[in-house]
Design a protein around this motif. Sequence first.
Motif, PDB file in Angstrom:
ATOM      1  N   VAL A 309       0.884  -1.272  -0.180  1.00 59.15           N
ATOM      2  CA  VAL A 309       0.035  -0.044   0.171  1.00 59.15           C
ATOM      3  C   VAL A 309       0.852   1.366   0.155  1.00 59.15           C
ATOM      4  O   VAL A 309       0.309   2.335  -0.217  1.00 59.15           O
ATOM      5  CB  VAL A 309      -0.847   0.022   1.209  1.00 59.15           C
ATOM      6  CG1 VAL A 309      -1.991  -1.155   0.959  1.00 59.15           C
ATOM      7  CG2 VAL A 309      -0.270  -0.156   2.518  1.00 59.15           C
ATOM      8  N   LYS A 310       2.041   1.082   0.544  1.00 60.11           N
ATOM      9  CA  LYS A 310       2.904   2.417   0.628  1.00 60.11           C
ATOM     10  C   LYS A 310       4.453   2.133   0.622  1.00 60.11           C
ATOM     11  O   LYS A 310       4.649   0.929   0.616  1.00 60.11           O
ATOM     12  CB  LYS A 310       2.445   3.331   1.658  1.00 60.11           C
ATOM     13  CG  LYS A 310       2.812   2.827   3.038  1.00 60.11           C
ATOM     14  CD  LYS A 310       2.279   3.643   4.355  1.00 60.11           C
ATOM     15  CE  LYS A 310       2.581   2.927   5.360  1.00 60.11           C
ATOM     16  NZ  LYS A 310       2.378   4.008   6.639  1.00 60.11           N
ATOM     17  N   ASP A 311       5.489   3.055   0.321  1.00 56.72           N
ATOM     18  CA  ASP A 311       6.621   2.723   0.862  1.00 56.72           C
ATOM     19  C   ASP A 311       7.000   2.924   2.082  1.00 56.72           C
ATOM     20  O   ASP A 311       6.519   3.413   2.724  1.00 56.72           O
ATOM     21  CB  ASP A 311       7.634   3.789  -0.246  1.00 56.72           C
ATOM     22  CG  ASP A 311       7.244   5.136   0.241  1.00 56.72           C
ATOM     23  OD1 ASP A 311       6.455   5.543   0.791  1.00 56.72           O
ATOM     24  OD2 ASP A 311       8.069   6.071  -0.201  1.00 56.72           O
ATOM     25  N   LYS A 313      10.397   2.927   5.351  1.00 56.63           N
ATOM     26  CA  LYS A 313      11.289   3.947   5.583  1.00 56.63           C
ATOM     27  C   LYS A 313      12.644   3.818   4.849  1.00 56.63           C
ATOM     28  O   LYS A 313      13.167   4.773   4.490  1.00 56.63           O
ATOM     29  CB  LYS A 313      11.498   3.759   6.991  1.00 56.63           C
ATOM     30  CG  LYS A 313      10.296   4.331   8.132  1.00 56.63           C
ATOM     31  CD  LYS A 313      10.616   4.339   9.641  1.00 56.63           C
ATOM     32  CE  LYS A 313       9.376   4.638  10.047  1.00 56.63           C
ATOM     33  NZ  LYS A 313       9.910   4.573  11.710  1.00 56.63           N
ATOM     34  N   GLY A 318       8.499  -1.649   0.811  1.00 61.25           N
ATOM     35  CA  GLY A 318       7.082  -1.412   0.858  1.00 61.25           C
ATOM     36  C   GLY A 318       6.591  -1.852   1.787  1.00 61.25           C
ATOM     37  O   GLY A 318       7.061  -2.582   2.660  1.00 61.25           O
ATOM     38  N   TYR A 321      -0.198  -4.331   4.954  1.00 60.44           N
ATOM     39  CA  TYR A 321      -0.815  -4.859   6.133  1.00 60.44           C
ATOM     40  C   TYR A 321      -1.632  -6.101   6.332  1.00 60.44           C
ATOM     41  O   TYR A 321      -2.458  -6.309   5.236  1.00 60.44           O
ATOM     42  CB  TYR A 321      -1.701  -3.602   6.798  1.00 60.44           C
ATOM     43  CG  TYR A 321      -0.928  -2.295   7.138  1.00 60.44           C
ATOM     44  CD1 TYR A 321      -0.137  -2.170   8.204  1.00 60.44           C
ATOM     45  CD2 TYR A 321      -0.756  -1.528   6.220  1.00 60.44           C
ATOM     46  CE1 TYR A 321       0.547  -0.995   8.784  1.00 60.44           C
ATOM     47  CE2 TYR A 321      -0.110  -0.382   6.602  1.00 60.44           C
ATOM     48  CZ  TYR A 321       0.680  -0.023   7.726  1.00 60.44           C
ATOM     49  OH  TYR A 321       1.307   0.820   7.987  1.00 60.44           O
ATOM     50  N   ARG A 334       8.835  -1.442  -2.941  1.00 53.97           N
ATOM     51  CA  ARG A 334       8.418  -0.466  -3.433  1.00 53.97           C
ATOM     52  C   ARG A 334       7.850  -0.335  -4.787  1.00 53.97           C
ATOM     53  O   ARG A 334       6.968   0.306  -4.958  1.00 53.97           O
ATOM     54  CB  ARG A 334       9.413   0.648  -3.277  1.00 53.97           C
ATOM     55  CG  ARG A 334       9.075   2.096  -3.671  1.00 53.97           C
ATOM     56  CD  ARG A 334      10.055   3.071  -3.287  1.00 53.97           C
ATOM     57  NE  ARG A 334       9.742   4.536  -3.400  1.00 53.97           N
ATOM     58  CZ  ARG A 334      10.620   5.743  -3.178  1.00 53.97           C
ATOM     59  NH1 ARG A 334      11.685   5.555  -2.793  1.00 53.97           N
ATOM     60  NH2 ARG A 334       9.961   6.683  -3.548  1.00 53.97           N
ATOM     61  N   ILE A 337       3.871  -1.349  -5.155  1.00 50.55           N
ATOM     62  CA  ILE A 337       2.807  -0.406  -4.429  1.00 50.55           C
ATOM     63  C   ILE A 337       1.587  -0.431  -5.382  1.00 50.55           C
ATOM     64  O   ILE A 337       1.514  -0.203  -6.684  1.00 50.55           O
ATOM     65  CB  ILE A 337       3.384   0.941  -4.191  1.00 50.55           C
ATOM     66  CG1 ILE A 337       4.679   1.098  -3.262  1.00 50.55           C
ATOM     67  CG2 ILE A 337       2.299   1.979  -3.846  1.00 50.55           C
ATOM     68  CD1 ILE A 337       4.867   2.413  -2.967  1.00 50.55           C
ATOM     69  N   GLY A 338       0.314  -0.769  -4.626  1.00 48.26           N
ATOM     70  CA  GLY A 338      -0.794  -0.757  -5.175  1.00 48.26           C
ATOM     71  C   GLY A 338      -0.958  -2.250  -5.841  1.00 48.26           C
ATOM     72  O   GLY A 338      -2.288  -2.434  -6.299  1.00 48.26           O
TER      73      GLY A 338
END
Length: 364
Positions: A309-311, A313, A318, A321, A334, A337-338
């Motif tokens: 869902v997101k990148d 740190k 990536g 959850y 990364r 994502i999506g």
Amino acid sequence: MLKKILRGLFTLIGGTLGYILGEWSINHNFLTALGISTILSLQGILFIIFSIVLIGLIFYFISPFLSATIINSMDYLEKRVQKVPVSDVIFTVLGAVVGLVISVLISSLIRVESVIITIITIIVTIIIMVLFADISLKKKEEILNMLGNMKRLPSGKDGKNKNNAKEGSKVLDTSVIIDGRIFDLCQTGFIEGTLVIPSFVLDELRHIADSGDGLKRTRGRRGLDILNKIQKELNIKVEIWEGDFKDINEVDSKLLKLAQLLNGKVITNDYNLNKVAEFQGVPVLNINELANAIKPVVLPGEEMEIQVVKDGKESGQGVAYLDDGTMIVVEEGRRFIGATITVVVTSVLQTAAGRMIFAKPKDA
């Protein structure tokens, strides 16, 4: 009417005092210069009558000032007493009576008769009465709870069941009510006993619900809605504890004190409250710890299908959850994502905040 009664009483007191002073003066030969030596003489009788009339008139004329002082004091005392709860007045009087009885028992052991000893005894009696009255008022809640527990003492099988139910009390704190998961947990039937909601927790929820901060106001109203749902929709006993601990300022400290009095447990998701409760020996049920404990066990090498869902740190990472909120950090994820991909678990990290899973794409 009261002023007239007080004026008459003060005049009577003045006349009585004049008689006592006149008789005392004659008996102690203070008027020998006037030839008055005995109370049976005409001069003595006239002097006593003169003393009665003189001091009586003095008290008659100063009685309005004394009456006004007494009436004002009574009005002030009445206004102060009206603001004090009846229970506080009763416990203060009971404490003073206990102190008086104890001081009388102690003074009865003293056989020496002296004016100084009498004065000291009176002073000590007053001090003991004030001390016990203050102790009784401060320990009012504990005394009431002790009396309540005595009424529930086990008498046969029924009494035992009642006592066990009391020991099964669960005290809810503000954070766990706002969190909302307590409703789902009670709905499953895993929580037994009585849910105790202290009045000071309700006050805190009301203050949060009335806050000028929109976020706080929403959280406070959510907490009140959760309580209403628990009372209306769940088949579990809910008790509102109306007492308070006025000598304790912090709500968390009050919760722990109440749990000790009820011989119950505190339900919370506050990490700091959890630690303080452990230090004080108060049993705590932490919903966050429960949630972490019942999360499915994931072992290194297992495969799972997730949606990134997101990148993350770190560069190239990536984040995904699981349905229970567990975070999965995907190395080199990364670029996905999506997308929904299959990953292989590389390691699992357990922290105080929860479980974190590290994985990598299966085809990487």
